[in-house]
Design a protein around this motif. Structure first.
Motif, mmCIF file in Angstrom:
data_model
loop_
_atom_site.group_PDB
_atom_site.id
_atom_site.type_symbol
_atom_site.label_atom_id
_atom_site.label_comp_id
_atom_site.label_asym_id
_atom_site.label_seq_id
_atom_site.Cartn_x
_atom_site.Cartn_y
_atom_site.Cartn_z
ATOM 1 N N LEU A 108 0.820 -1.211 0.000
ATOM 2 C CA LEU A 108 0.000 0.000 0.000
ATOM 3 C C LEU A 108 0.858 1.265 0.000
ATOM 4 O O LEU A 108 0.511 2.254 -0.647
ATOM 5 C CB LEU A 108 -0.917 -0.007 1.219
ATOM 6 N N ASP A 109 1.954 1.252 0.748
ATOM 7 C CA ASP A 109 2.885 2.371 0.840
ATOM 8 C C ASP A 109 2.196 3.671 1.267
ATOM 9 O O ASP A 109 2.297 4.702 0.586
ATOM 10 C CB ASP A 109 3.587 2.583 -0.501
ATOM 11 N N PRO A 110 1.500 3.673 2.405
ATOM 12 C CA PRO A 110 0.903 4.931 2.884
ATOM 13 C C PRO A 110 1.975 5.895 3.362
ATOM 14 O O PRO A 110 2.936 5.499 4.008
ATOM 15 C CB PRO A 110 0.002 4.472 4.041
ATOM 16 N N VAL A 198 -12.858 2.623 -6.649
ATOM 17 C CA VAL A 198 -12.150 3.350 -7.701
ATOM 18 C C VAL A 198 -12.690 4.776 -7.805
ATOM 19 O O VAL A 198 -11.927 5.750 -7.891
ATOM 20 C CB VAL A 198 -12.274 2.612 -9.041
ATOM 21 N N GLU A 199 -14.008 4.912 -7.777
ATOM 22 C CA GLU A 199 -14.638 6.230 -7.871
ATOM 23 C C GLU A 199 -14.183 7.172 -6.761
ATOM 24 O O GLU A 199 -14.077 8.386 -6.969
ATOM 25 C CB GLU A 199 -16.151 6.093 -7.797
ATOM 26 N N GLN A 200 -13.946 6.614 -5.587
ATOM 27 C CA GLN A 200 -13.626 7.436 -4.421
ATOM 28 C C GLN A 200 -12.130 7.664 -4.246
ATOM 29 O O GLN A 200 -11.698 8.210 -3.226
ATOM 30 C CB GLN A 200 -14.232 6.806 -3.167
ATOM 31 N N SER A 201 -11.347 7.282 -5.244
ATOM 32 C CA SER A 201 -9.891 7.437 -5.185
ATOM 33 C C SER A 201 -9.430 8.531 -6.136
ATOM 34 O O SER A 201 -9.982 8.710 -7.222
ATOM 35 C CB SER A 201 -9.205 6.125 -5.575
ATOM 36 N N ARG A 202 -8.387 9.238 -5.730
ATOM 37 C CA ARG A 202 -7.756 10.198 -6.640
ATOM 38 C C ARG A 202 -7.027 9.443 -7.755
ATOM 39 O O ARG A 202 -6.582 8.305 -7.552
ATOM 40 C CB ARG A 202 -6.707 11.027 -5.902
ATOM 41 N N PRO A 203 -6.839 10.060 -8.924
ATOM 42 C CA PRO A 203 -5.940 9.453 -9.915
ATOM 43 C C PRO A 203 -4.548 9.250 -9.299
ATOM 44 O O PRO A 203 -4.009 10.142 -8.633
ATOM 45 C CB PRO A 203 -5.917 10.488 -11.040
ATOM 46 N N GLY A 204 -4.004 8.083 -9.482
ATOM 47 C CA GLY A 204 -2.709 7.744 -8.897
ATOM 48 C C GLY A 204 -2.796 7.102 -7.534
ATOM 49 O O GLY A 204 -1.773 6.693 -6.978
ATOM 50 N N ALA A 205 -4.014 6.994 -6.978
ATOM 51 C CA ALA A 205 -4.180 6.331 -5.682
ATOM 52 C C ALA A 205 -3.902 4.838 -5.808
ATOM 53 O O ALA A 205 -4.016 4.251 -6.894
ATOM 54 C CB ALA A 205 -5.591 6.562 -5.154
ATOM 55 N N VAL A 206 -3.567 4.229 -4.683
ATOM 56 C CA VAL A 206 -3.269 2.798 -4.642
ATOM 57 C C VAL A 206 -4.354 2.092 -3.838
ATOM 58 O O VAL A 206 -4.742 2.559 -2.759
ATOM 59 C CB VAL A 206 -1.887 2.540 -4.010
ATOM 60 N N ILE A 207 -4.831 0.977 -4.384
ATOM 61 C CA ILE A 207 -5.794 0.112 -3.697
ATOM 62 C C ILE A 207 -5.158 -1.258 -3.551
ATOM 63 O O ILE A 207 -4.726 -1.856 -4.542
ATOM 64 C CB ILE A 207 -7.110 -0.018 -4.494
#
Length: 387
Positions: A108-110, A198-207
């Protein structure tokens, strides 16, 4: 052994290959696991061979040994309907093994300042680790479907001094009121990735999530969200968690009439399928949508290996294939009209025809409508899975 020594032994156990980043190890040191483990828990038989009850009052030494070992601890049976002391029932909540937690956090690399969504609060330990990792300027939201589990997690988090935003609800819907997110961390198994994440993530976010279609082994999946509203990623190893409640499927198998029962035979040894590599499991699951379960217990007729194949959406559709020594053709007992075993065999040999690719060569693209399983490149789609 004092707490510091136990903690350092645990740190060593969860990173034998030196792959876990120091910040994750520091988080484990900073958030004591014992604050999140109940006084009574159940150690899975997958770890010990037989289920073992741990009781802090009755045997504190064993309790502490388990808490600071790389061991998952079951904290709930049958959605709370069965007392843990009965030691029988479906496992429905747990404290995951620390090495698994560390591995997924590594993927995840938070980073400090990130907004993180966790799906599946459980005991609260991972939410506390995430809170430590994102720091004072970050924000963690965590969603738990079970109100009783959430209530205990809130107490655990308060005792540890962590303050994530805890929501009771179905994690499949995400947490739109707290979006957008930079990271989404999933601690329950999913058969399909809810597009809400996916909808609730910024572009470039990691899931990061445990992808658990249920055929053979399960898989870690790391996705990155794209500006076009899709998410794309690969399967960087193993991960297996209890399924998200809304994706459990149907497990009952009601009796059927004689016209729905079929006695067949096959030349294919069922162990060829059951013991296939993870890449084959991933391909078969994607191509068929079926689940499997194997058992090697002998019966009254001697040695037996039985592979069960099921349609998770249709309780009337399943098959059992038996292996016995010195057999030229193996028995297949099928219920329902869908030719499950033939589909599995066809999918397996399609995987063979692709060159028997390993799990690391596969990837997935998630769109609003469906998932695309691809081989080597997103342009080489080998299966489409309904979303």
């Amino acid at each position: 052994m004092d707490l510091t020594a136990r903690m350092e032994a645990l740190i060593a156990d969860l990173d034998p290959l030196g792959d876990i980043r120091d910040v994750v190890k520091q988080a484990v040191r900073a958030v004591p696991r014992h604050l999140f483990i109940p006084d009574v828990g159940l150690v899975s038989p997958r770890k010990t061979g037989t289920a073992v009850l741990i009781d802090r009052d009755a045997d504190p030494t064993t309790w502490w040994d388990v808490v600071y070992s790389d061991t998952s601890v079951v904290t709930q049976l049958d959605d709370g309907g069965t007392d843990l002391r009965e030691m029988e029932g479906d496992y429905t909540s747990s404290a995951s093994a620390p090495s698994t937690v560390a591995h997924l956090l590594n993927l995840l690399d938070p980073r400090p300042g990130h907004r993180v969504l966790e799906i599946g609060t459980g005991t609260g330990w991972t939410a506390a680790l995430l809170s430590h990792l994102v720091g004072a300027h970050g924000e963690v939201s965590t969603v738990e479907v079970d109100s009783a589990v959430a209530g205990q997690a809130a107490k655990n988090l308060a005792a540890a001094g962590a303050q994530p935003h805890l929501v009771v609800g179905d994690g499949a819907a995400g947490c739109p009121q707290r979006a957008p997110f930079d990271r989404i961390h999933v601690t329950c198994g999913v058969r399909t990735v809810p597009y809400a994440w996916v909808e609730q993530s910024r572009p470039g976010a990691v899931i990061v999530l445990p992808y658990c279609p249920g055929f053979g082994t399960n898989h870690a999946l790391r996705l990155v969200t794209m500006p076009d509203g899709t998410a794309i990623g690969r399967f960087p190893g193993f991960a297996s968690y209890m399924l998200m409640r809304s994706q459990r499927g149907i497990h009952d198998r009601p009796p059927r009439g004689p016209e729905d029962k079929h006695h067949l035979t096959t030349r294919i040894d069922p162990r060829t399928i059951a013991h296939a590599p993870a890449g084959a499991d991933l391909a078969i699951a994607a191509l068929t949508g079926l689940t499997s379960n194997g058992s090697g217990e002998p019966d009254e007729d001697g040695d037996l290996y039985r592979l069960w194949v099921s349609d998770p959406a249709e309780p009337y559709s399943w098959a059992a294939v038996d292996w016995r020594p010195d057999t030229a053709r193996y028995k297949v007992f099928q219920v329902g009209e869908r030719a499950l075993w033939d589909e599995v065999v066809d999918a397996y040999f399609r995987w063979v025809s692709w060159g028997e690719p390993g799990r690391d060569r596969f990837g997935m693209t998630v769109t609003p409508e469906q998932h695309h399983l691809w081989l080597d490149s997103p342009d080489h789609v080998v299966a489409q899975i309904p979303g």
